[in-house]
Motif scaffolding. Structure first.
Motif, mmCIF file in Angstrom:
data_model
loop_
_atom_site.group_PDB
_atom_site.id
_atom_site.type_symbol
_atom_site.label_atom_id
_atom_site.label_comp_id
_atom_site.label_asym_id
_atom_site.label_seq_id
_atom_site.Cartn_x
_atom_site.Cartn_y
_atom_site.Cartn_z
ATOM 1 N N ASP A 99 54.798 79.321 36.928
ATOM 2 C CA ASP A 99 54.699 80.797 36.533
ATOM 3 C C ASP A 99 55.154 80.933 34.939
ATOM 4 O O ASP A 99 55.157 82.030 34.593
ATOM 5 C CB ASP A 99 55.713 81.507 37.444
ATOM 6 N N ASP A 100 55.179 79.715 34.377
ATOM 7 C CA ASP A 100 55.692 79.890 32.676
ATOM 8 C C ASP A 100 54.272 79.945 31.818
ATOM 9 O O ASP A 100 53.093 79.674 32.409
ATOM 10 C CB ASP A 100 56.568 79.014 32.441
ATOM 11 N N VAL A 101 54.505 80.123 30.550
ATOM 12 C CA VAL A 101 53.658 79.936 29.682
ATOM 13 C C VAL A 101 54.067 78.740 28.653
ATOM 14 O O VAL A 101 55.143 79.087 28.026
ATOM 15 C CB VAL A 101 53.045 81.402 29.129
ATOM 16 N N TRP A 102 53.213 78.002 28.288
ATOM 17 C CA TRP A 102 53.619 76.923 27.276
ATOM 18 C C TRP A 102 53.296 77.404 25.771
ATOM 19 O O TRP A 102 52.029 77.820 25.754
ATOM 20 C CB TRP A 102 53.227 75.583 27.642
ATOM 21 N N LEU A 103 54.158 77.263 24.869
ATOM 22 C CA LEU A 103 53.773 77.773 23.569
ATOM 23 C C LEU A 103 53.034 76.373 22.951
ATOM 24 O O LEU A 103 53.335 75.194 23.349
ATOM 25 C CB LEU A 103 54.981 77.970 22.749
ATOM 26 N N PRO A 104 52.092 76.804 22.090
ATOM 27 C CA PRO A 104 51.167 75.558 21.694
ATOM 28 C C PRO A 104 51.732 74.395 21.154
ATOM 29 O O PRO A 104 51.145 73.528 21.097
ATOM 30 C CB PRO A 104 50.045 76.353 20.752
ATOM 31 N N HIS A 105 52.833 74.606 20.482
ATOM 32 C CA HIS A 105 53.269 73.567 19.656
ATOM 33 C C HIS A 105 54.180 72.534 20.820
ATOM 34 O O HIS A 105 54.737 71.437 20.328
ATOM 35 C CB HIS A 105 54.211 73.929 18.786
ATOM 36 N N THR A 174 61.777 73.333 30.546
ATOM 37 C CA THR A 174 61.664 73.052 29.010
ATOM 38 C C THR A 174 61.742 71.461 28.893
ATOM 39 O O THR A 174 61.904 70.862 27.708
ATOM 40 C CB THR A 174 62.808 73.720 28.346
ATOM 41 N N ALA A 175 61.985 70.614 29.654
ATOM 42 C CA ALA A 175 62.406 69.141 29.743
ATOM 43 C C ALA A 175 61.148 68.067 29.660
ATOM 44 O O ALA A 175 60.220 68.559 30.250
ATOM 45 C CB ALA A 175 63.336 68.982 30.730
ATOM 46 N N ALA A 176 61.460 67.159 28.963
ATOM 47 C CA ALA A 176 60.326 65.936 28.948
ATOM 48 C C ALA A 176 61.315 64.607 29.099
ATOM 49 O O ALA A 176 62.624 64.827 28.454
ATOM 50 C CB ALA A 176 59.701 66.011 27.737
ATOM 51 N N ALA A 214 61.974 77.282 20.648
ATOM 52 C CA ALA A 214 61.641 77.987 22.256
ATOM 53 C C ALA A 214 60.255 77.123 22.409
ATOM 54 O O ALA A 214 59.332 77.131 21.299
ATOM 55 C CB ALA A 214 61.346 79.277 21.993
ATOM 56 N N THR A 215 60.016 76.530 23.422
ATOM 57 C CA THR A 215 58.602 75.870 23.638
ATOM 58 C C THR A 215 58.010 76.468 24.985
ATOM 59 O O THR A 215 56.688 76.022 25.093
ATOM 60 C CB THR A 215 58.650 74.406 24.171
ATOM 61 N N ILE A 216 58.547 77.611 25.626
ATOM 62 C CA ILE A 216 57.896 78.148 26.528
ATOM 63 C C ILE A 216 58.303 79.634 26.686
ATOM 64 O O ILE A 216 59.177 79.846 26.275
ATOM 65 C CB ILE A 216 58.103 77.564 28.007
ATOM 66 N N LEU A 217 57.495 80.295 27.514
ATOM 67 C CA LEU A 217 57.771 81.782 27.711
ATOM 68 C C LEU A 217 58.253 81.461 29.415
ATOM 69 O O LEU A 217 57.520 80.992 29.906
ATOM 70 C CB LEU A 217 56.536 82.764 27.776
#
Length: 324
Positions: A99-105, A174-176, A214-217
């Protein structure tokens, strides 16, 4: 753009359950990454709202390698993620909520950090909190977590384990992490959420870090499996010392036990610092009632250096002497 010869492969582990309302926006954001993932694995936990049909059709037309799987019966999000990450053979694994949105970067930024830091085992980032309609709530994930400067500095200087034993700061969305972390961290224990467990194991047997970017909404809505409390804690005095340390001692003891059960290739024992923390917290949870004994015990513990490492130094010493 041609991939670097030393570039790490990147895989996304996406878990779904009745997420049709937001999936299209999330999947679109995955394809809009500046650095494309090498593979996407989607595990569905028995959806009945059309999610399974949607992701099956999407996988067939996606311009990259996508595999979809559906659990034969509900297993819950922790076990679903456990299955999803094991299905990836990429160097890096990105955890993804439906349900999130990833930012392009996102992938490019995080993969670069792993390529620049070979010893980095897990990385998590900040996020923008948004409502169900993806409208900005005006607060970041780290603000909502009330991440302190001391906690921030501890993570960046290699002392994340001390912070994570107190509370979880790793938000899976937000994790990898490097796939080799699974050699130690599997199976996921029932007592902890998967992202908390991965962060603890990575901090105990490797190095984790965080990015302020920030990397996601990070969408907050009524059906979040896990969400963020948006109301700041209200002032109301300190938590009673005994209650706080008793609960903390139980948590650390459980973590020591869980980490002791890990059996990767070669014997692995919990880091000595974790046992030291356990000793200190149990001491603070069981201070002698008699004044003379309490003062003597506290001063002895102060000489060990543990007050400076695991508590707030002389401030905590004074509080324990006063038994407050």
């Amino acid at each position: 753009m041609m991939a670097r010869k030393d570039a790490l492969t990147c895989g996304i582990a996406l878990c779904t359950f009745n997420g049709l309302s937001y999936l299209d926006e999330q999947l679109t954001s995955l394809l809009a990454q500046d650095r494309q993932p090498d593979r996407v694995v989607i595990y569905d936990d028995g959806s009945n709202d059309g999610t399974w049909e949607f992701i099956t059709e999407w996988a067939q037309r996606a311009p990259l390698s996508v595999s979809v799987h559906q659990q034969s019966e509900r297993v819950g999000y922790v076990r679903n993620f456990e299955a999803a990450v094991q299905a990836l053979d990429t160097d890096l694994i990105f955890l993804c909520d439906q349900d999130d949105v990833w930012l392009p970067h996102k992938i490019a930024l995080m993969a670069q950090a792993f390529e620049d830091q070979p010893d980095l085992l897990l990385l998590h980032t900040n996020a923008k909190l948004v409502d169900a309609n993806a409208e900005d709530l005006g607060i970041s994930l780290f603000d909502a977590l009330e991440l302190s400067e001391l906690e921030h500095a501890a993570v960046l200087t290699g002392n994340a384990l001390q912070v994570l034993c107190r509370r979880n700061l790793v938000t899976g969305a937000t994790a990898a992490f490097r796939r080799r972390l699974l050699d130690i961290a599997l199976p996921f224990p029932a007592a902890l959420v998967h992202d908390e467990w991965l962060g603890l194991v990575a901090a105990a047997y490797g190095r984790i870090s965080l990015l302020d970017a920030a990397t996601i909404l990070y969408r907050q809505h009524a059906n979040n499996a896990l969400g963020m409390p948006l109301e700041k804690s209200k002032p109301g005095g300190l938590t009673p010392r005994g209650d706080f340390h008793a609960k903390f001692a139980v948590r650390v003891a459980e973590l020591v036990s869980l980490l002791s059960e890990l059996t990767p290739a070669g014997a692995v024992e919990p880091p000595p610092i974790l046992q030291e923390m356990k000793t200190h917290i149990e001491f603070r949870a069981n201070l002698p009632v008699e004044n003379v004994k309490r003062v003597a015990s506290v001063l002895s513990e102060w000489k060990s250096g543990r007050y400076g490492i695991f508590s707030n130094g002389f401030r905590s010493v004074l509080r324990d002497i006063a038994n407050y």
